[in-house]
Design a protein around this motif. Structure first.
Motif, PDB file in Angstrom:
ATOM      1  N   GLN A 150       7.240  19.452  -8.827  1.00 22.47           N
ATOM      2  CA  GLN A 150       8.274  18.507  -9.518  1.00 22.47           C
ATOM      3  C   GLN A 150       7.997  17.209  -9.185  1.00 22.47           C
ATOM      4  OE1 GLN A 150      11.980  20.765  -8.659  1.00 22.47           O
ATOM      5  NE2 GLN A 150      12.012  21.245 -10.730  1.00 22.47           N
ATOM      6  N   ARG A 151       6.779  16.554  -8.778  1.00 18.61           N
ATOM      7  CA  ARG A 151       6.607  15.195  -8.535  1.00 18.61           C
ATOM      8  C   ARG A 151       6.409  14.458  -9.569  1.00 18.61           C
ATOM      9  NH1 ARG A 151       2.139  12.233  -6.970  1.00 18.61           N
ATOM     10  NH2 ARG A 151       0.705  14.202  -7.233  1.00 18.61           N
ATOM     11  N   MET A 152       5.837  15.013 -10.600  1.00 20.95           N
ATOM     12  CA  MET A 152       5.644  14.263 -11.880  1.00 20.95           C
ATOM     13  C   MET A 152       5.625  15.310 -13.145  1.00 20.95           C
ATOM     14  SD  MET A 152       1.414  13.642 -11.889  1.00 20.95           S
ATOM     15  CE  MET A 152       1.132  12.973 -10.285  1.00 20.95           C
ATOM     16  N   ALA A 153       5.463  14.720 -14.245  1.00 20.84           N
ATOM     17  CA  ALA A 153       5.570  15.354 -15.552  1.00 20.84           C
ATOM     18  C   ALA A 153       4.396  14.679 -16.483  1.00 20.84           C
ATOM     19  CB  ALA A 153       6.913  15.588 -16.220  1.00 20.84           C
ATOM     20  N   ILE A 154       3.645  15.451 -17.264  1.00 21.48           N
ATOM     21  CA  ILE A 154       2.703  15.038 -18.152  1.00 21.48           C
ATOM     22  C   ILE A 154       3.006  15.211 -19.699  1.00 21.48           C
ATOM     23  CG2 ILE A 154       0.375  14.862 -19.119  1.00 21.48           C
ATOM     24  CD1 ILE A 154       0.613  13.466 -16.193  1.00 21.48           C
ATOM     25  N   LEU A 155       2.923  14.395 -20.492  1.00 16.92           N
ATOM     26  CA  LEU A 155       3.635  14.551 -21.872  1.00 16.92           C
ATOM     27  C   LEU A 155       2.410  14.227 -22.886  1.00 16.92           C
ATOM     28  CD1 LEU A 155       6.819  12.440 -21.256  1.00 16.92           C
ATOM     29  CD2 LEU A 155       6.598  14.958 -21.109  1.00 16.92           C
ATOM     30  N   LEU A 156       2.294  15.120 -23.710  1.00 21.22           N
ATOM     31  CA  LEU A 156       1.407  15.091 -24.835  1.00 21.22           C
ATOM     32  C   LEU A 156       1.919  14.621 -26.099  1.00 21.22           C
ATOM     33  CD1 LEU A 156      -1.811  14.916 -25.781  1.00 21.22           C
ATOM     34  CD2 LEU A 156      -1.290  17.459 -26.109  1.00 21.22           C
ATOM     35  N   LEU A 157       1.774  13.489 -26.623  1.00 24.90           N
ATOM     36  CA  LEU A 157       2.494  13.142 -27.864  1.00 24.90           C
ATOM     37  C   LEU A 157       1.476  13.251 -29.231  1.00 24.90           C
ATOM     38  CD1 LEU A 157       4.355   9.968 -26.951  1.00 24.90           C
ATOM     39  CD2 LEU A 157       5.160  12.204 -26.909  1.00 24.90           C
ATOM     40  N   LYS A 158       1.830  13.829 -30.204  1.00 29.66           N
ATOM     41  CA  LYS A 158       1.058  14.014 -31.443  1.00 29.66           C
ATOM     42  C   LYS A 158       1.539  12.948 -32.579  1.00 29.66           C
ATOM     43  CE  LYS A 158      -0.633  17.278 -34.936  1.00 29.66           C
ATOM     44  NZ  LYS A 158      -0.602  18.615 -35.289  1.00 29.66           N
ATOM     45  N   LEU A 159       0.661  11.984 -33.121  1.00 32.51           N
ATOM     46  CA  LEU A 159       1.169  10.830 -34.168  1.00 32.51           C
ATOM     47  C   LEU A 159       0.287  11.338 -35.199  1.00 32.51           C
ATOM     48  CD1 LEU A 159       0.727   7.668 -32.023  1.00 32.51           C
ATOM     49  CD2 LEU A 159       2.407   9.219 -31.815  1.00 32.51           C
ATOM     50  N   GLU A 160       1.063  11.518 -36.227  1.00 30.96           N
ATOM     51  CA  GLU A 160       0.558  11.526 -37.728  1.00 30.96           C
ATOM     52  C   GLU A 160       0.887  10.526 -38.399  1.00 30.96           C
ATOM     53  OE1 GLU A 160       0.541  16.336 -38.784  1.00 30.96           O
ATOM     54  OE2 GLU A 160       2.491  15.546 -37.695  1.00 30.96           O
ATOM     55  N   LEU A 161      -0.122   9.830 -38.804  1.00 35.58           N
ATOM     56  CA  LEU A 161      -0.182   8.415 -39.641  1.00 35.58           C
ATOM     57  C   LEU A 161      -0.497   8.859 -41.090  1.00 35.58           C
ATOM     58  CD1 LEU A 161      -0.833   7.599 -36.779  1.00 35.58           C
ATOM     59  CD2 LEU A 161      -2.100   5.709 -37.920  1.00 35.58           C
ATOM     60  N   ALA A 162       0.337   8.752 -42.066  1.00 36.36           N
ATOM     61  CA  ALA A 162       0.182   9.117 -43.413  1.00 36.36           C
ATOM     62  C   ALA A 162      -0.334   8.483 -44.284  1.00 36.36           C
ATOM     63  CB  ALA A 162       2.046   9.072 -44.014  1.00 36.36           C
ATOM     64  N   ARG A 163      -0.944   7.261 -44.121  1.00 35.94           N
ATOM     65  CA  ARG A 163      -1.841   6.467 -45.116  1.00 35.94           C
ATOM     66  C   ARG A 163      -2.707   5.594 -44.234  1.00 35.94           C
ATOM     67  NH1 ARG A 163       2.933   5.434 -47.135  1.00 35.94           N
ATOM     68  NH2 ARG A 163       3.126   3.154 -46.389  1.00 35.94           N
ATOM     69  N   ALA A 164      -3.435   6.206 -43.284  1.00 38.34           N
ATOM     70  CA  ALA A 164      -4.513   5.658 -42.521  1.00 38.34           C
ATOM     71  C   ALA A 164      -5.549   5.322 -43.406  1.00 38.34           C
ATOM     72  CB  ALA A 164      -4.815   6.326 -41.434  1.00 38.34           C
ATOM     73  N   ALA A 165      -6.554   4.564 -43.155  1.00 36.04           N
ATOM     74  CA  ALA A 165      -7.818   4.190 -43.651  1.00 36.04           C
ATOM     75  C   ALA A 165      -8.556   5.446 -43.758  1.00 36.04           C
ATOM     76  CB  ALA A 165      -8.508   3.072 -43.244  1.00 36.04           C
ATOM     77  N   GLY A 166      -8.865   5.833 -45.185  1.00 37.93           N
ATOM     78  CA  GLY A 166      -9.496   6.927 -45.110  1.00 37.93           C
ATOM     79  C   GLY A 166      -8.698   8.251 -45.466  1.00 37.93           C
ATOM     80  N   GLY A 167      -7.529   8.288 -45.334  1.00 38.09           N
ATOM     81  CA  GLY A 167      -6.598   9.240 -45.648  1.00 38.09           C
ATOM     82  C   GLY A 167      -5.695   9.638 -44.157  1.00 38.09           C
ATOM     83  N   GLU A 168      -5.113  10.866 -44.311  1.00 39.60           N
ATOM     84  CA  GLU A 168      -4.323  10.963 -43.193  1.00 39.60           C
ATOM     85  C   GLU A 168      -5.013  11.004 -41.785  1.00 39.60           C
ATOM     86  OE1 GLU A 168      -1.996  14.561 -43.907  1.00 39.60           O
ATOM     87  OE2 GLU A 168      -1.223  13.599 -45.602  1.00 39.60           O
ATOM     88  N   GLU A 169      -4.560  10.607 -40.670  1.00 37.25           N
ATOM     89  CA  GLU A 169      -5.171  10.633 -39.538  1.00 37.25           C
ATOM     90  C   GLU A 169      -4.175  10.998 -38.441  1.00 37.25           C
ATOM     91  OE1 GLU A 169      -7.759   7.122 -38.234  1.00 37.25           O
ATOM     92  OE2 GLU A 169      -5.834   6.641 -37.121  1.00 37.25           O
ATOM     93  N   THR A 170      -4.638  11.744 -37.226  1.00 39.79           N
ATOM     94  CA  THR A 170      -3.994  12.293 -36.326  1.00 39.79           C
ATOM     95  C   THR A 170      -4.401  11.722 -34.702  1.00 39.79           C
ATOM     96  OG1 THR A 170      -3.889  14.533 -37.341  1.00 39.79           O
ATOM     97  CG2 THR A 170      -3.472  14.539 -34.885  1.00 39.79           C
ATOM     98  N   ARG A 171      -3.451  11.146 -34.311  1.00 40.96           N
ATOM     99  CA  ARG A 171      -3.636  10.560 -33.115  1.00 40.96           C
ATOM    100  C   ARG A 171      -3.087  11.227 -31.841  1.00 40.96           C
ATOM    101  NH1 ARG A 171      -3.913   4.204 -34.163  1.00 40.96           N
ATOM    102  NH2 ARG A 171      -5.082   4.179 -36.062  1.00 40.96           N
ATOM    103  N   TRP A 172      -3.382  10.882 -30.778  1.00 44.63           N
ATOM    104  CA  TRP A 172      -2.869  11.657 -29.516  1.00 44.63           C
ATOM    105  C   TRP A 172      -2.588  10.802 -28.463  1.00 44.63           C
ATOM    106  CZ3 TRP A 172      -2.095  16.970 -30.425  1.00 44.63           C
ATOM    107  CH2 TRP A 172      -2.718  17.352 -31.425  1.00 44.63           C
ATOM    108  N   VAL A 173      -1.517  10.755 -27.710  1.00 47.24           N
ATOM    109  CA  VAL A 173      -1.018   9.775 -26.609  1.00 47.24           C
ATOM    110  C   VAL A 173      -0.566  10.537 -25.380  1.00 47.24           C
ATOM    111  CG1 VAL A 173       0.617   7.929 -25.593  1.00 47.24           C
ATOM    112  CG2 VAL A 173      -0.485   7.807 -28.246  1.00 47.24           C
TER     113      VAL A 173
END
Length: 238
Positions: free
Chosen positions: A153-176
């Motif tokens: 329990q020393r640390m936690a890792i989080l994976l975020l999913k970003l969905e961009l509605a009108r990115a260049a070329g259409g929808e786009e998925t990013r991760w942080v």
């Protein structure tokens, strides 16, 4: 009867008018306003780091105490609409950590942002550990694609999913990918602005007490979590 006694009895009988009133007001103590309540202090163990990417304003800075952890406390622009996307609690060695994800949209909708606020419950409110935020020229939806807490329990890792509605070329998925130990937070893969992965699929893969990050483009590229909470290159998984 002396003049002094006549004056006293006249006041008692209400015959002297304003003179008696002034005497009574002079004898009445003036109430002292109560001091304004002080803002609780946040633990000094929380690092006073800068926001991890975009700055969501002074109220979201590290080591800032807030009476509530709610969308109404945050906004780049006061007239924008800010909504909660998800909320989750982590139990770490340093104590409980509250996660609040936000989505912000301008009016009329032309651009938008997403943010994750990490905070610890303190004195009936919350102390900000840090925030990550991004602002794009389109609407952004944010969700929690995965989370992992180390066995100690020393640390936690989080994976975020970003969905961009009108990115260049259409929808786009990013991760942080973010990490926190309850006293500070960090970007666990890459550095701003080159830390938002653009890939069809990204996932956390725990193996016993080790954590891997699988990034799939044409094939799966596997990264291993180092002891400092950052991912490093590992063997590829086809």
């Amino acid at each position: 009867m002396s003049l002094k006694r006549v004056w006293v009895w006249t006041c008692v009988l209400g015959l002297l008018g304003s003179g008696c009133t002034a005497a009574r007001e002079a004898a009445t103590p003036v109430p002292v306003a109560a001091p304004a309540p002080s803002t609780p202090a946040c633990p000094e163990s929380i690092a006073a780091d800068a926001p991890l990417e975009a700055d969501y304003g002074p109220r979201s800075h590290a080591r800032r105490w807030l009476p509530a952890l709610a969308p109404s406390e945050f906004a780049f622009v006061p007239t924008n609409a800010v909504e909660e996307s998800f909320r989750q609690r982590l139990e770490l060695a340093e104590g409980s950590v509250e996660l609040l994800a936000l989505e912000e949209r301008s009016r009329p909708v032309t651009d938008g942002g997403a943010a994750l606020v990490m905070a610890r419950p303190v004195a009936g409110g919350f102390c900000i550990i840090n925030t990550w935020a991004t602002w794009q020229s389109t609407e952004v939806d944010v969700s929690l694609a995965g989370s992992w807490e180390s066995p100690d329990q020393r640390m936690a890792i989080l994976l975020l999913k970003l969905e961009l509605a009108r990115a260049a070329g259409g929808e786009e998925t990013r991760w942080v990918v973010l990490g926190t130990d309850g006293d500070r937070a960090w970007i666990a893969l890459g550095q701003p602005p080159a830390h938002q992965l653009i890939a069809p699929s990204v996932s956390l893969s725990p193996k016993k007490d080790q954590l891997y990050l699988d990034v799939k483009i044409k094939y799966v590229n596997r990264l291993r979590l180092g002891p400092d909470g950052h991912f490093v290159q590992a063997a590829n998984k086809r």
